[in-house]
Design a protein around this motif. Structure first.
Motif, PDB file in Angstrom:
ATOM      1  N   ALA A 149     -44.898   0.998 -15.289  1.00 40.63           N
ATOM      2  CA  ALA A 149     -45.291   2.374 -15.643  1.00 40.63           C
ATOM      3  C   ALA A 149     -46.343   2.954 -14.703  1.00 40.63           C
ATOM      4  O   ALA A 149     -47.151   2.237 -14.121  1.00 40.63           O
ATOM      5  CB  ALA A 149     -45.824   2.417 -17.081  1.00 40.63           C
ATOM      6  N   VAL A 150     -46.284   4.269 -14.576  1.00 39.56           N
ATOM      7  CA  VAL A 150     -47.274   5.034 -13.820  1.00 39.56           C
ATOM      8  C   VAL A 150     -48.039   5.871 -14.833  1.00 39.56           C
ATOM      9  O   VAL A 150     -47.438   6.531 -15.670  1.00 39.56           O
ATOM     10  CB  VAL A 150     -46.574   5.980 -12.811  1.00 39.56           C
ATOM     11  N   PHE A 151     -49.361   5.809 -14.768  1.00 39.81           N
ATOM     12  CA  PHE A 151     -50.159   6.564 -15.738  1.00 39.81           C
ATOM     13  C   PHE A 151     -50.855   7.757 -15.096  1.00 39.81           C
ATOM     14  O   PHE A 151     -51.229   7.730 -13.934  1.00 39.81           O
ATOM     15  CB  PHE A 151     -51.214   5.644 -16.374  1.00 39.81           C
ATOM     16  N   LEU A 152     -51.024   8.792 -15.901  1.00 35.44           N
ATOM     17  CA  LEU A 152     -51.779   9.966 -15.473  1.00 35.44           C
ATOM     18  C   LEU A 152     -53.244   9.727 -15.805  1.00 35.44           C
ATOM     19  O   LEU A 152     -53.572   8.880 -16.622  1.00 35.44           O
ATOM     20  CB  LEU A 152     -51.284  11.222 -16.203  1.00 35.44           C
ATOM     21  N   GLU A 153     -54.120  10.490 -15.173  1.00 34.55           N
ATOM     22  CA  GLU A 153     -55.551  10.403 -15.486  1.00 34.55           C
ATOM     23  C   GLU A 153     -56.072  11.791 -15.769  1.00 34.55           C
ATOM     24  O   GLU A 153     -55.611  12.765 -15.173  1.00 34.55           O
ATOM     25  CB  GLU A 153     -56.315   9.860 -14.268  1.00 34.55           C
ATOM     26  N   ASN A 154     -57.092  11.858 -16.612  1.00 34.14           N
ATOM     27  CA  ASN A 154     -57.616  13.182 -16.961  1.00 34.14           C
ATOM     28  C   ASN A 154     -58.371  13.849 -15.822  1.00 34.14           C
ATOM     29  O   ASN A 154     -58.562  15.048 -15.841  1.00 34.14           O
ATOM     30  CB  ASN A 154     -58.500  13.118 -18.219  1.00 34.14           C
ATOM     31  N   VAL A 155     -58.806  13.085 -14.813  1.00 31.60           N
ATOM     32  CA  VAL A 155     -59.588  13.714 -13.746  1.00 31.60           C
ATOM     33  C   VAL A 155     -58.790  13.941 -12.456  1.00 31.60           C
ATOM     34  O   VAL A 155     -59.340  14.394 -11.470  1.00 31.60           O
ATOM     35  CB  VAL A 155     -60.881  12.919 -13.410  1.00 31.60           C
ATOM     36  N   THR A 156     -57.503  13.599 -12.454  1.00 31.88           N
ATOM     37  CA  THR A 156     -56.753  13.795 -11.214  1.00 31.88           C
ATOM     38  C   THR A 156     -55.510  14.640 -11.459  1.00 31.88           C
ATOM     39  O   THR A 156     -55.038  14.777 -12.585  1.00 31.88           O
ATOM     40  CB  THR A 156     -56.316  12.447 -10.585  1.00 31.88           C
ATOM     41  N   ASP A 157     -55.004  15.178 -10.383  1.00 31.51           N
ATOM     42  CA  ASP A 157     -53.802  16.006 -10.431  1.00 31.51           C
ATOM     43  C   ASP A 157     -52.614  15.158 -10.902  1.00 31.51           C
ATOM     44  O   ASP A 157     -52.302  14.137 -10.290  1.00 31.51           O
ATOM     45  CB  ASP A 157     -53.554  16.532  -9.005  1.00 31.51           C
ATOM     46  N   PRO A 158     -51.926  15.561 -11.968  1.00 32.15           N
ATOM     47  CA  PRO A 158     -50.822  14.740 -12.488  1.00 32.15           C
ATOM     48  C   PRO A 158     -49.581  14.734 -11.591  1.00 32.15           C
ATOM     49  O   PRO A 158     -48.705  13.892 -11.748  1.00 32.15           O
ATOM     50  CB  PRO A 158     -50.508  15.381 -13.839  1.00 32.15           C
ATOM     51  N   ARG A 159     -49.526  15.657 -10.619  1.00 34.32           N
ATOM     52  CA  ARG A 159     -48.284  15.781  -9.838  1.00 34.32           C
ATOM     53  C   ARG A 159     -47.972  14.534  -9.021  1.00 34.32           C
ATOM     54  O   ARG A 159     -46.821  14.121  -8.909  1.00 34.32           O
ATOM     55  CB  ARG A 159     -48.353  17.010  -8.926  1.00 34.32           C
ATOM     56  N   LEU A 160     -49.034  13.914  -8.469  1.00 37.77           N
ATOM     57  CA  LEU A 160     -48.822  12.713  -7.646  1.00 37.77           C
ATOM     58  C   LEU A 160     -48.175  11.599  -8.484  1.00 37.77           C
ATOM     59  O   LEU A 160     -47.175  10.998  -8.080  1.00 37.77           O
ATOM     60  CB  LEU A 160     -50.158  12.245  -7.058  1.00 37.77           C
ATOM     61  N   ALA A 161     -48.755  11.355  -9.670  1.00 37.16           N
ATOM     62  CA  ALA A 161     -48.220  10.294 -10.532  1.00 37.16           C
ATOM     63  C   ALA A 161     -46.783  10.598 -10.937  1.00 37.16           C
ATOM     64  O   ALA A 161     -45.925   9.707 -10.945  1.00 37.16           O
ATOM     65  CB  ALA A 161     -49.099  10.137 -11.765  1.00 37.16           C
TER      66      ALA A 161
END
Ligand SMILES: [Zn+2]
Length: 300
Positions: free
Chosen positions: A241-253
């Motif tokens: 799995a790839v997780f999103l983070e609240n402080v980074t742009d979600p597009r990369l993930a």
């Protein structure tokens, strides 16, 4: 007679002035404390309770690595009686800001005494600042903040000790809960991709492997080559799995997940808490949220 009345008035006047002064001394204003970011502010609130007034320079969902200080921050620091920083290179902007603000308050480095981990960023080895992601280290933060508050406000010592004791107990409970939840995830599946490398301490503490296309900070953007490497890694190591983070742009993930066939897990809170109405508005809720998201994506 007139004289006597004058004397009595004078005495009463002095007494009332004295009593006003006394009331003020008995109920002093709250100790103004400034923390660089939301996680530190939450620790301070738990230890300081009613005696302190805490402000965080970088608020919910904010990125402390690349923060641009505002004029109001210097004013806030200038009025502070205690300043709390993470250290280990998280706040590259803080020394200059403190200097510019003319702040005279003592500065507590919350990571003092923690065994720092290192990480690689663009080929260089640097200190990893994200120590709060290990609950054992978070307890050291809390002890440092407690000692800083006692030094800044000795009259509150008993309250700070009692509050810290209670909060450290809650962190013990949290730590046991996190270990129990992670034990449910098969060891072979305990590896994920995040967008920036914020979970090194979490990984070491709880037996998890995190791979990130960005380095220690969010300052360096992942290059196309980094992304291609990550995608190959996901496929060859079967990272689920790839997780999103609240402080980074979600597009990369999201694009990494789409190209590699990994699933997109939930959002992990890495470097900042959520706003009050979000799922991670305190440190304890942040850790619970992260473990819940990891378990949901990886347990089966
Ligand atoms: Zn970070």
């Amino acid at each position: 007679m007139a004289n006597l009345r004058y004397v009595i008035t004078l005495v009463l006047g002095c007494m009332s002035a004295a009593s006003t002064w006394q009331t003020k001394a008995q109920a002093p204003d709250k100790l103004p404390v400034v923390a660089t970011f939301s996680v530190l502010a939450d620790f301070a609130r738990n230890v300081g309770g009613e005696r302190i007034d805490v402000a965080a320079l970088v608020g919910p969902d904010g990125d402390t690595h690349v923060y641009q200080p505002k004029p109001a921050d210097a004013r806030e620091l200038g009025a502070a009686r205690l300043i709390l920083v993470n250290g280990l290179g998280l706040e590259g902007w803080i020394d200059r800001l403190i200097k510019a603000s003319g702040a005279k308050a003592p500065v507590v480095v919350a990571t003092k005494g923690i065994k720092p981990q290192q990480m690689r960023e663009e080929g260089r080895v640097e200190l990893d600042p994200h120590a709060w992601q290990s609950i054992a280290d978070a307890k050291i933060y809390v002890a440092n903040i407690r000692d800083g508050l006692i030094a800044a406000d000795p009259a509150g010592e008993a309250a700070y000790r009692a509050n810290a004791e209670k909060y450290l107990g809650k962190l013990d409970t949290l730590e046991a809960e996190v270990k129990r939840e992670i034990a449910k995830i098969p060891p072979g599946r305990r590896q994920i991709i995040t967008t920036h490398d914020a979970f090194g301490y979490f990984g070491t503490a709880y037996g998890f492997r995190f791979v990130a296309p960005e380095g220690v900070s969010t300052e360096t953007e992942a290059s196309a080559r980094d992304v291609a490497k990550i995608i190959r890694q996901i496929k060859s190591q079967k990272i689920p799995a790839v997780f999103l983070e609240n402080v980074t742009d979600p597009r990369l993930a999201r694009s990494i997940a789409a190209e590699s066939g990994a699933t997109v897990g939930g959002t992990l809170y890495s470097d900042a808490l959520s706003p009050p109405d979000g799922p991670a508005s305190t440190y304890i809720d942040m850790m619970r949220n992260n473990v819940r998201e990891l378990a949901a994506a990886l347990a089966n």
